[in-house]
Design an enzyme around this catalytic site. Structure first.
Site, PDB file in Angstrom:
ATOM      1  N   ASP A  74       0.835  -1.116  -0.069  1.00  0.00           N
ATOM      2  CA  ASP A  74      -0.267   0.017  -0.005  1.00  0.00           C
ATOM      3  C   ASP A  74       0.877   1.189   0.033  1.00  0.00           C
ATOM      4  O   ASP A  74       2.043   1.142   0.269  1.00  0.00           O
ATOM      5  CB  ASP A  74      -0.873   0.022   1.237  1.00  0.00           C
ATOM      6  CG  ASP A  74      -0.443  -0.440   2.518  1.00  0.00           C
ATOM      7  OD1 ASP A  74       0.861  -0.460   2.420  1.00  0.00           O
ATOM      8  OD2 ASP A  74      -0.784  -0.595   3.595  1.00  0.00           O
ATOM      9  N   ASN A  88      -7.471  -2.455  14.330  1.00  0.00           N
ATOM     10  CA  ASN A  88      -8.950  -2.638  13.879  1.00  0.00           C
ATOM     11  C   ASN A  88      -8.877  -4.100  12.991  1.00  0.00           C
ATOM     12  O   ASN A  88      -9.949  -4.284  12.618  1.00  0.00           O
ATOM     13  CB  ASN A  88      -9.488  -1.521  13.211  1.00  0.00           C
ATOM     14  CG  ASN A  88      -8.886  -1.190  11.998  1.00  0.00           C
ATOM     15  OD1 ASN A  88      -8.010  -1.891  11.535  1.00  0.00           O
ATOM     16  ND2 ASN A  88      -9.380   0.005  11.507  1.00  0.00           N
ATOM     17  N   HIS A 113      -7.063  -4.361   9.867  1.00  0.00           N
ATOM     18  CA  HIS A 113      -6.915  -4.228   8.787  1.00  0.00           C
ATOM     19  C   HIS A 113      -5.790  -4.791   8.455  1.00  0.00           C
ATOM     20  O   HIS A 113      -4.772  -5.130   9.128  1.00  0.00           O
ATOM     21  CB  HIS A 113      -6.884  -2.745   8.290  1.00  0.00           C
ATOM     22  CG  HIS A 113      -5.894  -1.941   8.874  1.00  0.00           C
ATOM     23  ND1 HIS A 113      -6.071  -0.881   9.483  1.00  0.00           N
ATOM     24  CD2 HIS A 113      -4.459  -2.340   8.749  1.00  0.00           C
ATOM     25  CE1 HIS A 113      -4.817  -0.235   9.703  1.00  0.00           C
ATOM     26  NE2 HIS A 113      -3.807  -1.107   9.165  1.00  0.00           N
ATOM     27  N   GLU A 138      -9.554  -1.830   5.383  1.00  0.00           N
ATOM     28  CA  GLU A 138     -10.170  -1.280   6.618  1.00  0.00           C
ATOM     29  C   GLU A 138     -11.353  -2.444   6.776  1.00  0.00           C
ATOM     30  O   GLU A 138     -12.082  -3.087   5.552  1.00  0.00           O
ATOM     31  CB  GLU A 138     -10.677   0.006   6.511  1.00  0.00           C
ATOM     32  CG  GLU A 138      -9.419   0.980   6.342  1.00  0.00           C
ATOM     33  CD  GLU A 138      -8.818   1.079   7.812  1.00  0.00           C
ATOM     34  OE1 GLU A 138      -8.632   0.087   8.421  1.00  0.00           O
ATOM     35  OE2 GLU A 138      -8.429   2.339   7.941  1.00  0.00           O
TER      36      GLU A 138
HETATM   37  C1  GLP Z   1      -0.499   0.416   8.829  1.00  0.00           C
HETATM   38  C2  GLP Z   1      -0.149  -0.456   7.342  1.00  0.00           C
HETATM   39  C3  GLP Z   1      -0.225  -1.849   7.244  1.00  0.00           C
HETATM   40  C4  GLP Z   1       0.415  -2.191   8.784  1.00  0.00           C
HETATM   41  C5  GLP Z   1      -0.493  -1.778  10.028  1.00  0.00           C
HETATM   42  C6  GLP Z   1       0.112  -2.183  11.289  1.00  0.00           C
HETATM   43  O1  GLP Z   1      -1.335   1.299   8.879  1.00  0.00           O
HETATM   44  N1  GLP Z   1      -0.838   0.359   6.282  1.00  0.00           N
HETATM   45  O2  GLP Z   1       0.222  -2.609   6.275  1.00  0.00           O
HETATM   46  O3  GLP Z   1       0.345  -3.571   8.816  1.00  0.00           O
HETATM   47  O4  GLP Z   1      -0.727  -0.428   9.876  1.00  0.00           O
HETATM   48  O5  GLP Z   1       1.334  -1.237  11.504  1.00  0.00           O
HETATM   49  P1  GLP Z   1       2.381  -1.464  12.582  1.00  0.00           P
HETATM   50  O6  GLP Z   1       3.138  -2.632  12.299  1.00  0.00           O
HETATM   51  O7  GLP Z   1       3.018  -0.088  12.867  1.00  0.00           O
HETATM   52  O8  GLP Z   1       1.561  -1.683  13.923  1.00  0.00           O
END
Ligand code: GLP
Length: 241
Positions: A68, A135, A137, A142
Protein backbone atom coordinates in the site's frame (compact mmCIF):
# COMPACT_ATOMS: atom_id res chain seq x y z
CA UNK A 1 -4.59 -22.90 7.93
CA UNK A 2 -2.61 -21.07 10.61
CA UNK A 3 0.74 -22.11 11.99
CA UNK A 4 1.02 -20.01 15.15
CA UNK A 5 4.47 -19.33 16.55
CA UNK A 6 4.40 -17.64 19.96
CA UNK A 7 7.52 -15.83 21.12
CA UNK A 8 8.42 -13.63 24.07
CA UNK A 9 8.93 -10.23 22.50
CA UNK A 10 9.55 -8.09 19.41
CA UNK A 11 13.17 -9.20 18.97
CA UNK A 12 12.25 -12.89 19.02
CA UNK A 13 9.35 -12.21 16.66
CA UNK A 14 11.78 -10.57 14.24
CA UNK A 15 14.23 -13.51 14.51
CA UNK A 16 11.48 -16.05 13.71
CA UNK A 17 9.97 -13.99 10.91
CA UNK A 18 13.42 -13.60 9.37
CA UNK A 19 13.91 -17.40 9.46
CA UNK A 20 10.67 -17.91 7.54
CA UNK A 21 11.59 -15.23 5.00
CA UNK A 22 15.17 -16.46 4.60
CA UNK A 23 13.99 -19.96 3.73
CA UNK A 24 11.94 -18.59 0.82
CA UNK A 25 14.76 -16.41 -0.53
CA UNK A 26 17.41 -19.11 -0.09
CA UNK A 27 15.28 -21.69 -1.92
CA UNK A 28 14.55 -19.42 -4.85
CA UNK A 29 16.84 -16.50 -5.69
CA UNK A 30 14.18 -15.31 -8.18
CA UNK A 31 11.37 -15.30 -5.66
CA UNK A 32 8.61 -12.71 -5.49
CA UNK A 33 8.11 -11.03 -2.12
CA UNK A 34 5.01 -9.18 -0.99
CA UNK A 35 6.13 -6.57 1.52
CA UNK A 36 4.52 -4.48 4.23
CA UNK A 37 5.29 -1.24 6.04
CA UNK A 38 4.64 -0.35 9.68
CA UNK A 39 6.76 -0.99 12.76
CA UNK A 40 6.04 -4.73 12.89
CA UNK A 41 8.34 -5.89 10.05
CA UNK A 42 11.22 -3.45 10.67
CA UNK A 43 13.16 -5.90 12.88
CA UNK A 44 12.86 -8.60 10.22
CA UNK A 45 14.03 -6.15 7.55
CA UNK A 46 17.08 -5.31 9.69
CA UNK A 47 17.93 -9.01 9.88
CA UNK A 48 17.55 -9.37 6.11
CA UNK A 49 20.04 -6.54 5.60
CA UNK A 50 22.47 -8.01 8.13
CA UNK A 51 22.22 -11.42 6.48
CA UNK A 52 22.78 -9.89 3.04
CA UNK A 53 25.88 -8.04 4.24
CA UNK A 54 27.35 -10.87 6.32
CA UNK A 55 26.33 -13.96 4.34
CA UNK A 56 25.91 -12.52 0.87
CA UNK A 57 22.28 -13.59 0.43
CA UNK A 58 21.45 -11.85 -2.82
CA UNK A 59 18.26 -10.04 -3.80
CA UNK A 60 19.54 -9.14 -7.28
CA UNK A 61 16.94 -11.37 -8.94
CA UNK A 62 14.18 -10.84 -6.39
CA UNK A 63 10.99 -8.96 -7.29
CA UNK A 64 8.91 -7.16 -4.67
CA UNK A 65 5.36 -5.82 -4.48
CA UNK A 66 4.36 -3.61 -1.58
CA UNK A 67 0.89 -3.64 -0.13
CA UNK A 68 0.00 0.00 0.00
CA UNK A 69 0.82 3.70 -0.15
CA UNK A 70 -0.73 6.90 1.16
CA UNK A 71 -2.51 9.17 -1.30
CA UNK A 72 -1.42 12.78 -1.47
CA UNK A 73 2.12 12.37 -0.11
CA UNK A 74 4.99 12.89 -2.53
CA UNK A 75 7.38 9.91 -2.79
CA UNK A 76 10.05 12.09 -1.23
CA UNK A 77 8.01 12.65 1.97
CA UNK A 78 9.80 10.79 4.80
CA UNK A 79 6.57 9.00 5.77
CA UNK A 80 5.58 7.89 2.27
CA UNK A 81 5.78 4.11 2.07
CA UNK A 82 8.17 4.59 -0.87
CA UNK A 83 10.59 6.38 1.51
CA UNK A 84 9.91 3.91 4.33
CA UNK A 85 10.79 0.89 2.20
CA UNK A 86 13.95 2.43 0.77
CA UNK A 87 15.09 3.62 4.20
CA UNK A 88 14.29 0.42 6.10
CA UNK A 89 15.07 -2.27 3.54
CA UNK A 90 15.93 -1.62 -0.08
CA UNK A 91 18.90 0.70 0.55
CA UNK A 92 20.58 -2.13 2.49
CA UNK A 93 20.11 -4.83 -0.16
CA UNK A 94 21.35 -5.42 -3.72
CA UNK A 95 17.79 -5.34 -5.04
CA UNK A 96 17.28 -3.67 -8.43
CA UNK A 97 15.04 -0.61 -8.39
CA UNK A 98 13.24 -1.85 -11.52
CA UNK A 99 12.19 -4.98 -9.60
CA UNK A 100 10.61 -2.94 -6.80
CA UNK A 101 6.88 -2.20 -7.04
CA UNK A 102 4.97 0.08 -4.69
CA UNK A 103 1.43 1.27 -5.44
CA UNK A 104 1.42 4.87 -6.64
CA UNK A 105 -1.07 7.62 -6.20
CA UNK A 106 -1.81 9.73 -9.26
CA UNK A 107 -4.37 11.99 -10.91
CA UNK A 108 -6.22 9.06 -12.47
CA UNK A 109 -6.57 6.84 -9.42
CA UNK A 110 -8.62 4.18 -11.22
CA UNK A 111 -5.88 3.81 -13.82
CA UNK A 112 -3.20 3.59 -11.12
CA UNK A 113 -5.08 0.72 -9.44
CA UNK A 114 -5.47 -1.14 -12.74
CA UNK A 115 -1.79 -0.59 -13.54
CA UNK A 116 -0.76 -2.21 -10.25
CA UNK A 117 -3.04 -5.22 -10.78
CA UNK A 118 -1.70 -5.63 -14.32
CA UNK A 119 1.91 -5.56 -13.06
CA UNK A 120 1.09 -8.17 -10.41
CA UNK A 121 -0.70 -10.47 -12.82
CA UNK A 122 2.62 -11.37 -14.41
CA UNK A 123 3.92 -12.72 -11.11
CA UNK A 124 2.96 -15.06 -8.35
CA UNK A 125 3.87 -13.90 -4.86
CA UNK A 126 5.87 -16.55 -2.97
CA UNK A 127 5.51 -14.96 0.45
CA UNK A 128 3.38 -12.02 1.53
CA UNK A 129 4.39 -10.23 4.73
CA UNK A 130 1.51 -8.71 6.68
CA UNK A 131 1.28 -6.56 9.76
CA UNK A 132 -2.18 -6.22 11.26
CA UNK A 133 -3.95 -3.01 12.18
CA UNK A 134 -5.42 -2.73 15.68
CA UNK A 135 -8.84 -2.86 13.96
CA UNK A 136 -7.87 -6.00 12.01
CA UNK A 137 -6.94 -4.30 8.75
CA UNK A 138 -4.41 -5.88 6.39
CA UNK A 139 -2.62 -3.63 3.96
CA UNK A 140 -5.03 -0.71 4.15
CA UNK A 141 -8.10 -2.93 3.71
CA UNK A 142 -10.19 -1.45 6.47
CA UNK A 143 -13.12 -3.20 8.21
CA UNK A 144 -16.03 -3.50 5.80
CA UNK A 145 -13.86 -4.07 2.71
CA UNK A 146 -15.24 -6.89 0.52
CA UNK A 147 -12.98 -9.94 0.40
CA UNK A 148 -13.08 -10.20 -3.41
CA UNK A 149 -11.55 -6.81 -4.15
CA UNK A 150 -8.31 -6.03 -6.02
CA UNK A 151 -6.17 -2.86 -5.81
CA UNK A 152 -8.38 0.05 -4.75
CA UNK A 153 -8.52 3.44 -3.07
CA UNK A 154 -9.60 3.52 0.57
CA UNK A 155 -10.76 6.14 3.01
CA UNK A 156 -8.74 5.54 6.15
CA UNK A 157 -10.62 4.97 9.40
CA UNK A 158 -10.10 7.52 12.12
CA UNK A 159 -8.66 4.76 14.36
CA UNK A 160 -6.02 3.96 11.71
CA UNK A 161 -5.12 7.63 11.28
CA UNK A 162 -4.82 7.92 15.08
CA UNK A 163 -2.57 4.83 15.21
CA UNK A 164 -0.34 6.28 12.49
CA UNK A 165 -0.26 9.86 13.85
CA UNK A 166 2.90 8.87 15.76
CA UNK A 167 4.74 9.07 12.43
CA UNK A 168 3.28 12.53 11.69
CA UNK A 169 4.35 14.64 14.70
CA UNK A 170 1.50 13.07 16.71
CA UNK A 171 -0.86 15.22 14.68
CA UNK A 172 -3.77 13.32 13.14
CA UNK A 173 -4.44 16.25 10.78
CA UNK A 174 -1.14 15.54 9.04
CA UNK A 175 -2.03 11.88 8.41
CA UNK A 176 -3.41 11.40 4.88
CA UNK A 177 -7.12 10.59 4.65
CA UNK A 178 -6.82 8.16 1.73
CA UNK A 179 -4.57 5.38 0.55
CA UNK A 180 -4.13 2.98 -2.35
CA UNK A 181 -3.92 -0.66 -1.31
CA UNK A 182 -3.57 -4.12 -2.75
CA UNK A 183 -6.93 -5.80 -2.31
CA UNK A 184 -7.77 -8.79 -0.16
CA UNK A 185 -8.29 -10.99 -3.22
CA UNK A 186 -4.74 -10.28 -4.38
CA UNK A 187 -3.29 -10.86 -0.91
CA UNK A 188 -5.04 -14.24 -0.75
CA UNK A 189 -3.33 -15.35 -3.98
CA UNK A 190 0.12 -15.39 -2.33
CA UNK A 191 1.49 -18.92 -1.91
CA UNK A 192 2.46 -18.26 1.69
CA UNK A 193 1.52 -15.50 4.13
CA UNK A 194 3.63 -14.34 7.06
CA UNK A 195 1.81 -12.28 9.70
CA UNK A 196 3.86 -10.47 12.32
CA UNK A 197 2.20 -8.92 15.38
CA UNK A 198 3.62 -7.52 18.57
CA UNK A 199 2.18 -5.61 21.51
CA UNK A 200 -1.01 -5.57 23.57
CA UNK A 201 -2.83 -3.22 21.19
CA UNK A 202 -2.87 -6.05 18.62
CA UNK A 203 -4.31 -8.71 20.96
CA UNK A 204 -7.98 -8.20 19.97
CA UNK A 205 -7.20 -8.14 16.25
CA UNK A 206 -5.02 -11.28 16.48
CA UNK A 207 -7.74 -13.15 18.39
CA UNK A 208 -10.42 -12.07 15.90
CA UNK A 209 -8.20 -13.09 12.97
CA UNK A 210 -7.69 -16.61 14.33
CA UNK A 211 -10.74 -17.43 16.44
CA UNK A 212 -13.39 -14.92 15.40
CA UNK A 213 -16.00 -15.42 12.72
CA UNK A 214 -14.80 -14.91 9.15
CA UNK A 215 -16.28 -11.50 8.66
CA UNK A 216 -15.46 -8.33 6.72
CA UNK A 217 -15.51 -6.45 10.04
CA UNK A 218 -12.13 -8.11 10.73
CA UNK A 219 -10.40 -8.15 7.33
CA UNK A 220 -7.58 -10.39 8.64
CA UNK A 221 -10.16 -13.14 9.40
CA UNK A 222 -10.17 -13.90 5.65
CA UNK A 223 -6.81 -15.60 6.26
CA UNK A 224 -8.71 -18.49 7.91
CA UNK A 225 -9.35 -19.63 4.31
CA UNK A 226 -5.71 -19.47 3.20
CA UNK A 227 -3.85 -22.82 3.10
CA UNK A 228 -0.48 -21.56 4.36
CA UNK A 229 -0.32 -18.76 6.94
CA UNK A 230 2.48 -18.45 9.48
CA UNK A 231 1.61 -16.10 12.35
CA UNK A 232 4.50 -14.95 14.53
CA UNK A 233 3.13 -13.25 17.65
CA UNK A 234 4.74 -12.05 20.83
CA UNK A 235 3.23 -12.72 24.27
CA UNK A 236 1.34 -9.45 24.48
CA UNK A 237 -0.22 -9.82 21.02
CA UNK A 238 -1.11 -13.45 21.77
CA UNK A 239 -2.64 -12.67 25.16
CA UNK A 240 -6.26 -13.06 23.99
CA UNK A 241 -5.79 -16.28 22.01
C1 GLP B 1 -0.43 0.35 8.70
C2 GLP B 1 -0.15 -0.33 7.36
C3 GLP B 1 -0.28 -1.81 7.44
C4 GLP B 1 0.39 -2.26 8.73
C5 GLP B 1 -0.45 -1.82 9.90
C6 GLP B 1 0.19 -2.07 11.25
O1 GLP B 1 -1.40 1.31 8.68
N1 GLP B 1 -0.90 0.14 6.24
O2 GLP B 1 0.27 -2.43 6.30
O3 GLP B 1 0.49 -3.64 8.77
O4 GLP B 1 -0.88 -0.50 9.75
O5 GLP B 1 1.23 -1.21 11.50
P1 GLP B 1 2.30 -1.41 12.66
O6 GLP B 1 3.11 -2.58 12.28
O7 GLP B 1 3.10 -0.14 12.70
O8 GLP B 1 1.52 -1.63 13.90
Amino acid sequence: MFEIIKVANYEEMSDKAFEVMKEVVANNPKCVLGLATGSSPIGMYQRMIKDHKENGTSYAEVTTFNLDEYCGLPKSHPESYYSFMHRNLFSGLDIKEENVHIPEDGEDKEAKCKEYDAAMEEYSVDIQVLGIGSNGHIGFNEPGTPFDIKTHIVTLKESTRKDNARFFNDNIDEVPTHAITMGIDTIMHAKKILVVASGANKADAVAAMINGPKDVECPASVLQDHPNVVVVVDEAAASKL
